[in-house]
Motif scaffolding. Sequence first.
Motif, short mmCIF file in Angstrom:
data_model
loop_
_atom_site.label_atom_id
_atom_site.label_comp_id
_atom_site.label_asym_id
_atom_site.label_seq_id
_atom_site.Cartn_x
_atom_site.Cartn_y
_atom_site.Cartn_z
N MET A 1 0.85 -1.20 0.00
CA MET A 1 0.00 0.00 0.00
C MET A 1 0.88 1.24 0.00
N SER A 2 0.49 2.29 -0.71
CA SER A 2 1.31 3.48 -0.84
C SER A 2 1.45 4.20 0.49
N LYS A 3 2.52 4.97 0.61
CA LYS A 3 2.84 5.66 1.85
C LYS A 3 1.72 6.59 2.29
N ARG A 4 1.03 7.19 1.35
CA ARG A 4 0.01 8.17 1.70
C ARG A 4 -1.13 7.54 2.47
N LYS A 5 -1.31 6.22 2.37
CA LYS A 5 -2.41 5.54 3.06
C LYS A 5 -1.99 4.95 4.42
N MET A 6 -0.68 4.92 4.71
CA MET A 6 -0.22 4.22 5.90
C MET A 6 -0.72 4.87 7.18
N MET A 7 -0.94 6.17 7.15
CA MET A 7 -1.40 6.88 8.33
C MET A 7 -2.92 6.83 8.48
N LYS A 8 -3.57 6.19 7.53
CA LYS A 8 -5.03 6.18 7.53
C LYS A 8 -5.53 4.75 7.38
N PRO A 9 -5.85 4.07 8.50
CA PRO A 9 -6.33 2.69 8.40
C PRO A 9 -7.61 2.63 7.59
N THR A 140 -4.12 19.19 -9.74
CA THR A 140 -3.08 18.61 -10.59
C THR A 140 -2.95 17.11 -10.44
N GLY A 141 -3.86 16.49 -9.74
CA GLY A 141 -3.83 15.04 -9.58
C GLY A 141 -4.85 14.59 -8.56
N ILE A 142 -4.90 13.30 -8.32
CA ILE A 142 -5.86 12.72 -7.38
C ILE A 142 -5.46 13.06 -5.95
N ASP A 143 -6.42 13.50 -5.16
CA ASP A 143 -6.18 13.80 -3.75
C ASP A 143 -5.62 12.56 -3.06
N PRO A 144 -4.53 12.70 -2.30
CA PRO A 144 -3.94 11.54 -1.62
C PRO A 144 -4.88 10.81 -0.67
N GLN A 145 -5.94 11.46 -0.24
CA GLN A 145 -6.88 10.82 0.68
C GLN A 145 -7.89 9.92 -0.03
N GLU A 146 -7.95 10.00 -1.35
CA GLU A 146 -8.87 9.13 -2.09
C GLU A 146 -8.40 7.68 -2.00
N ASP A 151 -6.03 0.86 -4.89
CA ASP A 151 -5.91 0.70 -3.44
C ASP A 151 -6.86 -0.39 -2.95
N CYS A 152 -8.08 -0.29 -3.43
CA CYS A 152 -9.13 -1.21 -3.01
C CYS A 152 -8.76 -2.66 -3.31
N SER A 173 9.12 14.02 -10.40
CA SER A 173 9.32 13.89 -8.95
C SER A 173 8.05 14.15 -8.14
N ASP A 174 7.01 14.61 -8.78
CA ASP A 174 5.74 14.88 -8.10
C ASP A 174 5.08 13.55 -7.73
N PRO A 175 4.78 13.31 -6.44
CA PRO A 175 4.13 12.04 -6.07
C PRO A 175 2.84 11.77 -6.83
N LYS A 176 2.13 12.83 -7.22
CA LYS A 176 0.88 12.63 -7.96
C LYS A 176 1.13 12.05 -9.35
N ALA A 177 2.37 12.06 -9.81
CA ALA A 177 2.70 11.53 -11.12
C ALA A 177 3.11 10.06 -11.07
N ASP A 178 3.08 9.46 -9.90
CA ASP A 178 3.53 8.07 -9.73
C ASP A 178 2.36 7.17 -9.35
N PRO A 179 1.95 6.28 -10.23
CA PRO A 179 0.84 5.37 -9.91
C PRO A 179 1.07 4.54 -8.65
N ARG A 180 2.33 4.32 -8.28
CA ARG A 180 2.62 3.51 -7.08
C ARG A 180 2.17 4.21 -5.81
N GLU A 181 1.94 5.51 -5.90
CA GLU A 181 1.40 6.25 -4.76
C GLU A 181 -0.12 6.08 -4.65
N TYR A 182 -0.71 5.37 -5.60
CA TYR A 182 -2.16 5.24 -5.65
C TYR A 182 -2.61 3.79 -5.76
N GLY A 183 -1.83 2.90 -5.18
CA GLY A 183 -2.27 1.52 -5.06
C GLY A 183 -1.68 0.55 -6.06
N TYR A 184 -0.76 0.98 -6.88
CA TYR A 184 -0.16 0.08 -7.86
C TYR A 184 1.19 -0.44 -7.38
#
Length: 516
Positions: A1-9, A140-146, A151-152, A173-184
Motif C-alpha cells: 500500500m502506498s505511503k500516503r495511506k499508511m497513516m489512515k487505516p 493537478t492530480g488525485i487527492d492523496p486521501q482518495e 488501493d481497493c 518527482s511529483d508524487p501525484k505523477a507516480d501510480p505507485r502512490e495510488y495503489g499500484y
Amino acid sequence: MSKRKMMKPVLFLILIAPFALFAKEAQHEKLNVIFMIADDLGWMDVGFNGNKFVETPNLDKLASEGMVFTNGYASGPLCSPTRAAFHTGKSPATMGINVPVTKGLKGKTPGAYPMGGDKLKTKVGQRDIRHRLLPAYTNTGIDPQEVTIADCLQSAAYVTASIGKWHMGLSHSDPKADPREYGYDINIAGGDYHGPPSWFSPYRIHSLKNGPKGEHLTERLTREAINFMEENKDKPFFLYLPYYQVHSPHGAREEYIKKFDHKQTPDSKMNSIYAAMVMHLDESVGLINDYLKKSGLDKNTLLIFSSDNGPLVYQRAGNQVVPRNTRLTFAEPLRGWKGSIYEAGTRVPYIFKLPRVIPANSISQTPIITHDLYATICEFTGVAVPEEQKVEGESLFPLLTQSKALQRTSLFWHNPKYSWSLNSDILWADRPACAIRKGKYKLIYYFERKGERTLELYDLDNDQGETKNLVSDLPEKALELETELLAWLDQTQAWKPIDNPDYDAQYDSGYLPKRD
C-alpha cells in the motif's frame, strides 16, 4: 500500500464474488480485472461502431465476444479528468480535476490554467483580454486521501500494475505523477506525460527502460502486460493498461501507413497515419485477448475496453508529422470532437467481456460513464466499496448480467474551459459549459450568460448529431434539466469560471455559433 495511506487505516470487506454464481468452473477464487483504455480514440474510430475505413478486426472480435454499450461516455471530454474519475469512482467536478494536467497549471484562482493555441495562449500573471470568462482552476492530480480502485484491490490481496499513460502530476518527482502512490505495485511507462516523447525506442520515458532501437511503444507495453499476467497467473491481478495510442504526436510504422495510403479515396475522412495508429492499438488488443484465451485466464478475467475522451478530429499542433489543420479522423454522425461538451467529445467505445457471465454478442443502449467502473469492478470481484469512498458511479453488474436496470436516471459533465476552434476566424468553438443527459434528452448549460447560446436542448434518440436546439419548443423540459444540473453543480461543489474584468469586446466575433 502506498505511503500516503499508511497513516489512515482502511477497512475492506471481502464478499462472496457475485460472478461465482455464474462461473462455478472459474480457475481462481478471485476474478482478475483488466482495464484497457485508449487515448483520444473516438466513438467512430472503430469498426464495430460503423467505421468502414479503419481496420479493427481484433476489437471487432472482442466486441462480438462481450457486451458493447452504444451510449457509453467518458467522465469528461479530456484525458486527466476521465482517468481520475475511473480511479476514484467520482465525477471530475467533485475532484476539481477539470482539464488535462500540464506544467502550465499554477495558482489556485480562476484563469490559472493557460489557454491553448500559440499566440492565443494566456500566460499566468498576464492580462487576458480574449476570454469573456476566466476558466476554473483545476487540481493537478488525485487527492492523496482518495481510496483508488487500485488501493481497493491491492488491499484485497490483488497484484496491481499500471502499464502506460498516467498523466497526472506536474513533474517526474511529483508524487501525484507516480501510480505507485495510488495503489499500484508496478508502474511501467507512467508519469506526467500527456503524450509519448517518442513512439519508438529510445522512448525518453523515465519509468520505461529503452528497448532495441526502433521498438514500438504500443508493442512494448503489450509485451510488458503479457509478462505481468504470465508472472502473476496464479494470483489475482488487476492490470490497468492505458495505451498512449492514438494521442499526438501522430506517427506509426511506415508499412502500416502505406497500407492505408493505398485505401485513400477523395471521399476518405481518415488520415493514413491516424488509421495506422488505430491499427497498432487493435493488434495489441488482439494479443492481450489471445493470451488470455491460450492461458485459460479468459474464463476468470473481466476485460474492459474504452477510451478517455473523443477524437482530435483536426491536427492543432505545429511541428508535427501531420501538419496543422490536417484532418485526422471524423466523428460524424456525432457533433464535436475532443474537448467538446457535444457528443463526440464524450461518447466513446465500450466493450465488456467475461465468458459465461456477460452474454457474448450483446448490446446495451443504456447510458453509462467512466466512473461507473469503480463500483462495477468491486461488485464483480466481491470487494466492497470502502465506506469512506463516496463513489458517484453505479455498478453496471445488473446490466452486464442482464438481471435488471440501473437505478439512476441522469448523467452529468462539467467542462469549465474554452476549447479551440478548427476555424481561425472563430476563436472558441466550445465555451465553458456543463451538461446533463436524462433519458433521451441532453441539456447543455453555458456559463457565459449572454448571446444566442446559453442553453441547448437535444433529443438524442432522434437527433444524435445535436442539430436542432429544442429549448424554445420544450421550455418546461429545459427548465427541469437546468434545475437538476445546477443542483448537481452545488452538490459537487464544482469550481466554476468567473467573469473576466479585462475582456475586450473586439473579440465578440470569435464567439459566433459554429456547427463544427
